[in-house]
Design a protein around this motif. Structure first.
Motif, PDB file in Angstrom:
ATOM      1  N   ASP A 132       0.820  -1.214   0.000  1.00  0.00           N
ATOM      2  CA  ASP A 132       0.000   0.000   0.000  1.00  0.00           C
ATOM      3  C   ASP A 132       0.857   1.268   0.000  1.00  0.00           C
ATOM      4  OD1 ASP A 132      -2.516   1.287   0.027  1.00  0.00           O
ATOM      5  OD2 ASP A 132      -2.403   1.567   2.194  1.00  0.00           O
ATOM      6  N   GLY A 133       2.036   1.207  -0.603  1.00  0.00           N
ATOM      7  CA  GLY A 133       2.905   2.371  -0.650  1.00  0.00           C
ATOM      8  C   GLY A 133       4.303   1.965  -1.057  1.00  0.00           C
ATOM      9  N   ASN A 134       5.217   2.893  -0.929  1.00  0.00           N
ATOM     10  CA  ASN A 134       6.605   2.626  -1.295  1.00  0.00           C
ATOM     11  C   ASN A 134       7.285   1.735  -0.263  1.00  0.00           C
ATOM     12  OD1 ASN A 134       6.475   4.247  -3.604  1.00  0.00           O
ATOM     13  ND2 ASN A 134       6.893   6.087  -2.407  1.00  0.00           N
ATOM     14  N   VAL A 135       7.942   0.711  -0.744  1.00  0.00           N
ATOM     15  CA  VAL A 135       8.677  -0.218   0.118  1.00  0.00           C
ATOM     16  C   VAL A 135      10.132   0.231   0.149  1.00  0.00           C
ATOM     17  CG1 VAL A 135       9.413  -2.604   0.405  1.00  0.00           C
ATOM     18  CG2 VAL A 135       7.115  -2.098  -0.424  1.00  0.00           C
ATOM     19  N   GLN A 145       1.202  -2.041   4.235  1.00  0.00           N
ATOM     20  CA  GLN A 145       0.254  -3.034   3.731  1.00  0.00           C
ATOM     21  C   GLN A 145      -1.172  -2.556   3.989  1.00  0.00           C
ATOM     22  OE1 GLN A 145       1.195  -6.694   2.779  1.00  0.00           O
ATOM     23  NE2 GLN A 145       2.872  -5.356   2.198  1.00  0.00           N
ATOM     24  N   ARG A 146      -2.086  -2.980   3.136  1.00  0.00           N
ATOM     25  CA  ARG A 146      -3.513  -2.791   3.404  1.00  0.00           C
ATOM     26  C   ARG A 146      -4.150  -4.176   3.426  1.00  0.00           C
ATOM     27  NH1 ARG A 146      -3.191  -1.484  -2.003  1.00  0.00           N
ATOM     28  NH2 ARG A 146      -4.565  -2.662  -3.371  1.00  0.00           N
ATOM     29  N   ILE A 147      -5.269  -4.284   4.117  1.00  0.00           N
ATOM     30  CA  ILE A 147      -5.998  -5.543   4.201  1.00  0.00           C
ATOM     31  C   ILE A 147      -7.330  -5.357   3.487  1.00  0.00           C
ATOM     32  CG2 ILE A 147      -6.990  -7.292   5.725  1.00  0.00           C
ATOM     33  CD1 ILE A 147      -5.052  -6.245   7.902  1.00  0.00           C
ATOM     34  N   SER A 148      -7.635  -6.247   2.552  1.00  0.00           N
ATOM     35  CA  SER A 148      -8.878  -6.185   1.792  1.00  0.00           C
ATOM     36  C   SER A 148      -9.727  -7.418   2.084  1.00  0.00           C
ATOM     37  CB  SER A 148      -8.591  -6.129   0.289  1.00  0.00           C
ATOM     38  OG  SER A 148      -7.859  -4.980  -0.032  1.00  0.00           O
ATOM     39  N   LYS A 172      -6.587   0.471   5.297  1.00  0.00           N
ATOM     40  CA  LYS A 172      -5.377   0.996   4.674  1.00  0.00           C
ATOM     41  C   LYS A 172      -4.226   1.023   5.675  1.00  0.00           C
ATOM     42  CE  LYS A 172      -5.414   3.550   1.362  1.00  0.00           C
ATOM     43  NZ  LYS A 172      -4.839   3.380   0.054  1.00  0.00           N
ATOM     44  N   SER A 173      -3.016   1.177   5.161  1.00  0.00           N
ATOM     45  CA  SER A 173      -1.828   1.197   6.016  1.00  0.00           C
ATOM     46  C   SER A 173      -1.824   2.384   6.970  1.00  0.00           C
ATOM     47  CB  SER A 173      -0.556   1.215   5.159  1.00  0.00           C
ATOM     48  OG  SER A 173      -0.529   2.364   4.335  1.00  0.00           O
ATOM     49  N   ASN A 174      -2.535   3.459   6.633  1.00  0.00           N
ATOM     50  CA  ASN A 174      -2.590   4.628   7.521  1.00  0.00           C
ATOM     51  C   ASN A 174      -3.700   4.534   8.555  1.00  0.00           C
ATOM     52  OD1 ASN A 174      -4.890   5.121   6.052  1.00  0.00           O
ATOM     53  ND2 ASN A 174      -4.177   7.024   5.135  1.00  0.00           N
ATOM     54  N   GLY A 175      -4.456   3.420   8.552  1.00  0.00           N
ATOM     55  CA  GLY A 175      -5.519   3.224   9.526  1.00  0.00           C
ATOM     56  C   GLY A 175      -6.906   3.562   9.016  1.00  0.00           C
ATOM     57  N   ASP A 176      -7.015   4.181   7.829  1.00  0.00           N
ATOM     58  CA  ASP A 176      -8.329   4.482   7.274  1.00  0.00           C
ATOM     59  C   ASP A 176      -9.061   3.175   6.962  1.00  0.00           C
ATOM     60  OD1 ASP A 176      -7.725   7.143   7.387  1.00  0.00           O
ATOM     61  OD2 ASP A 176      -7.485   7.416   5.229  1.00  0.00           O
ATOM     62  N   VAL A 177     -10.368   3.164   7.233  1.00  0.00           N
ATOM     63  CA  VAL A 177     -11.203   1.994   6.979  1.00  0.00           C
ATOM     64  C   VAL A 177     -12.306   2.396   6.025  1.00  0.00           C
ATOM     65  CG1 VAL A 177     -12.760   0.273   7.991  1.00  0.00           C
ATOM     66  CG2 VAL A 177     -10.725   1.014   9.254  1.00  0.00           C
ATOM     67  N   THR A 217     -17.110   1.008  -0.137  1.00  0.00           N
ATOM     68  CA  THR A 217     -16.684   2.119  -0.987  1.00  0.00           C
ATOM     69  C   THR A 217     -15.296   1.855  -1.531  1.00  0.00           C
ATOM     70  OG1 THR A 217     -16.319   4.508  -1.106  1.00  0.00           O
ATOM     71  CG2 THR A 217     -15.747   3.434   0.959  1.00  0.00           C
ATOM     72  N   THR A 218     -14.995   2.439  -2.679  1.00  0.00           N
ATOM     73  CA  THR A 218     -13.649   2.343  -3.226  1.00  0.00           C
ATOM     74  C   THR A 218     -12.878   3.626  -2.991  1.00  0.00           C
ATOM     75  OG1 THR A 218     -14.437   3.091  -5.387  1.00  0.00           O
ATOM     76  CG2 THR A 218     -14.341   0.700  -5.020  1.00  0.00           C
ATOM     77  N   GLN A 219     -13.536   4.624  -2.427  1.00  0.00           N
ATOM     78  CA  GLN A 219     -12.901   5.926  -2.174  1.00  0.00           C
ATOM     79  C   GLN A 219     -12.390   6.003  -0.732  1.00  0.00           C
ATOM     80  OE1 GLN A 219     -12.568   8.137  -4.701  1.00  0.00           O
ATOM     81  NE2 GLN A 219     -13.520   6.546  -5.943  1.00  0.00           N
ATOM     82  N   LEU A 220     -11.080   6.029  -0.577  1.00  0.00           N
ATOM     83  CA  LEU A 220     -10.452   6.187   0.737  1.00  0.00           C
ATOM     84  C   LEU A 220      -9.425   7.271   0.688  1.00  0.00           C
ATOM     85  CD1 LEU A 220      -9.815   2.647   2.242  1.00  0.00           C
ATOM     86  CD2 LEU A 220     -11.508   4.314   2.881  1.00  0.00           C
TER      87      LEU A 220
END
Length: 75
Positions: free
Chosen positions: A32-35, A42-45, A63-68, A72-75
């Motif tokens: 879920d971002g630059n490694v 990482q994000r969990i789907s 999402k890796s930043n904690g957003d849930v 929806t596909t908009q985060l």
């Protein structure tokens, strides 16, 4: 690893009376971002299929930043 690469999958499947191993749901972890050195966001789907459909779609994401996001596909 590149953005959206899958690092883990847990797949639920059933026997539907005709075919075996019909995948009905899955939980995936994806990049879920630059490694970089010791950093791998990482994000969990959570993916399921609708009633009367074999197509699976993402229903919830953490999402890796904690957003849930739920439904929806908009985060």
């Amino acid at each position: 690893p590149l953005l959206n690469d899958t690092s883990f999958s847990l797949i639920g499947s059933i026997f539907d009376g005709v075919s075996s191993n019909q995948a009905t749901a899955l939980i995936e972890m994806k990049v879920d971002g630059n490694v970089s050195d010791q950093i791998a966001p990482q994000r969990i789907s959570f993916v399921t299929s609708q009633t009367n459909s074999s197509a699976r779609t993402e229903k919830m994401t953490i999402k890796s930043n904690g957003d849930v996001g739920i439904g929806t596909t908009q985060l």
